[in-house]
Design an enzyme around this catalytic site. Structure first.
Site, short mmCIF file in Angstrom:
data_model
loop_
_atom_site.label_atom_id
_atom_site.label_comp_id
_atom_site.label_asym_id
_atom_site.label_seq_id
_atom_site.Cartn_x
_atom_site.Cartn_y
_atom_site.Cartn_z
N GLY A 9 -11.21 -39.28 -43.80
CA GLY A 9 -9.87 -39.04 -43.26
C GLY A 9 -9.90 -38.87 -41.76
O GLY A 9 -9.06 -38.18 -41.19
N HIS A 145 5.67 -25.81 -42.20
CA HIS A 145 4.75 -26.86 -41.75
C HIS A 145 5.51 -28.04 -41.17
O HIS A 145 6.71 -28.18 -41.39
CB HIS A 145 3.89 -27.36 -42.92
CG HIS A 145 2.75 -26.44 -43.25
ND1 HIS A 145 2.90 -25.31 -44.02
CD2 HIS A 145 1.43 -26.49 -42.91
CE1 HIS A 145 1.74 -24.69 -44.14
NE2 HIS A 145 0.83 -25.37 -43.47
N LYS A 149 3.78 -33.20 -44.04
CA LYS A 149 2.92 -32.57 -45.06
C LYS A 149 3.33 -33.06 -46.45
O LYS A 149 4.51 -33.07 -46.78
CB LYS A 149 3.02 -31.04 -44.97
CG LYS A 149 2.08 -30.34 -45.92
CD LYS A 149 1.93 -28.87 -45.59
CE LYS A 149 1.07 -28.14 -46.62
NZ LYS A 149 -0.28 -28.71 -46.79
N THR A 156 -2.41 -22.63 -48.53
CA THR A 156 -2.54 -21.27 -47.99
C THR A 156 -1.57 -20.32 -48.71
O THR A 156 -1.93 -19.20 -49.06
CB THR A 156 -2.24 -21.27 -46.48
OG1 THR A 156 -3.08 -22.23 -45.87
CG2 THR A 156 -2.47 -19.90 -45.86
#
Ligand code: NAP
Length: 255
Positions: A9, A145, A149, A156
Site C-alpha cells: 500500500g 476522519h 476513509k 481506534t
C-alpha cells in the site's frame, strides 16, 4: 544488520509516510513495495510488485501494511505464512480474524502487530478512557476522519470501546423509551454505549470520548493533524516484532 522491510500500500497516504520513514532510518532497509495497480517496476531502486505471490522468495523480515480493509486479513495471513512479521495499520479486522492471526503467528513462532492506531496520544487516550469509565460509565465516542476513509466506525473507536468495556459496568445508556426518528441517529452500539462517525474533508484522524454524570462532564480528545504522528509507532513496531514470537493487537502491548 538492517531490518529488511516490505511496504504494502506504498502509494497510499499512510504508505507514503511509512516509505519516507523507512528510507530515513539506517537501521531499516526497504527491499520491496506492493501495490496491485502500480505501473512502475521500481521506485528509487526498490522493486515494485503488483502480485504479492511474487514476494515469496524475498528474504524480508517485516511486512508493513497500509492497504484497505478488504485485503488486510489476506495480506497479514500471507505475510505470516511466508515468514514476514506483519506490522499492520490497516483497519477493519474482525475479532475472529485477529484471533486466527494470533494463532497462526504462534504456530509460526513469528512476531506481529495489528495496531488500529500508531499515535502515542491515541494510545494514551484509550487508556485514560478505560480508567475514567470505571467511575463514569455513561460514555459516548465520537471519531472524526477524512472523507476517503472506507470503514466506519474507525478501528481506534472499536478498540476504545473494547477497552472501556473491560472496566465499565455493563449499562444500556439513554432513555428506556428512546426512539430513533431517523435510522442511525444514535450511532453504533457497543455494550450499551454509542459510537458516532464523522467524515469530512480536511480532517486526518481525531477522537473524542465524552463522559457524563450528575452535574458534570469529562471530555478526552486526541487529534492526529498529520500522518507523521503515526510514524514513531510504526518504527517501534517494526523494531519490536522481529524480537518476538507472537502477534499482538494494539501498540500498547509493545510499549
Ligand atoms: P489510502 O490512501 O487509500 O491508501 C491505501 C493504498 O493501498 C492505496 O494506494 C490502494 O491503492 C492500496 N491498495 C489497495 N489494495 C491493495 C493491495 N491488495 N495491496 C497493496 N496495496 C493495495 O488509505 P490510507 O489513508 O493510507 O489508509 C490505509 C489504511 O490505514 C486504512 O485502513 C486506514 O484506516 C488505516 N490507518 C491506520 C492508521 C493507524 O495508526 N493504524 C492511521 C491512519 C490510517 P488504490 O488507491 O489504487 O486502491
Amino acid at each position: 544488520m538492517a531490518i529488511k522491510v516490505i511496504i504494502a500500500g506504498f502509494k497510499g497516504k499512510m504508505g507514503q509516510a511509512a516509505y519516507k520513514m523507512v528510507l530515513e532510518d539506517e537501521e531499516l532497509e526497504l527491499i520491496g513495495l506492493v501495490d496491485p495497480f502500480a505501473t512502475e517496476k521500481n521506485v528509487a531502486g526498490v522493486p515494485v510488485f503488483t502480485d504479492k505471490t511474487d514476494l515469496t522468495a524475498l528474504e524480508a523480515d517485516v511486512w508493513v501494511d497500509f492497504t484497505t480493509p478488504a485485503v488486510a486479513y489476506e495480506n497479514t495471513k500471507f505475510a505470516l505464512e511466508n515468514g514476514f512479521a506483519p506490522v499492520v495499520g490497516t483497519t477493519g479486522f474482525t475479532a475472529e480474524q485477529i484471533d486466527e492471526l494470533k494463532s497462526l503467528s504462534a504456530r509460526k513462532a513469528l512476531g506481529g502487530l495489528i495496531a488500529p492506531n500508531f499515535a502515542i496520544g491515541a494510545i494514551l487516550l484509550m487508556q485514560f478512557a478505560a480508567q475514567a469509565a470505571k467511575y463514569l460509565p455513561n460514555v459516548e465516542i465520537i471519531e472524526l476522519h477524512h472523507d476517503n476513509k472506507k470503514d466506519a466506525p474507525s478501528g481506534t473507536a472499536i478498540k476504545t470501546a473494547e477497552l472501556i468495556s473491560e472496566t465499565r459496568q455493563s449499562l444500556k445508556q439513554g432513555a428506556t423509551d428512546e426512539e430513533e426518528l431517523l435510522a442511525g441517529a444514535r450511532g453504533a452500539e457497543v455494550d450499551g454505549m454509542r459510537i458516532h462517525s464523522v467524515r469530512l474533508p480536511g480532517l486526518v484522524a481525531h477522537q473524542e470520548v465524552i463522559f457524563g454524570a450528575q452535574g458534570e462532564g469529562l471530555t478526552l480528545r486526541h487529534d492526529s493533524y498529520d500522518r507523521i504522528s503515526f510514524m514513531s509507532g510504526v518504527n517501534l513496531g517494526i523494531k519490536e516484532v522481529v524480537k518476538r514470537q507472537q502477534l499482538v493487537y494494539g501498540l500498547e502491548q509493545l510499549l
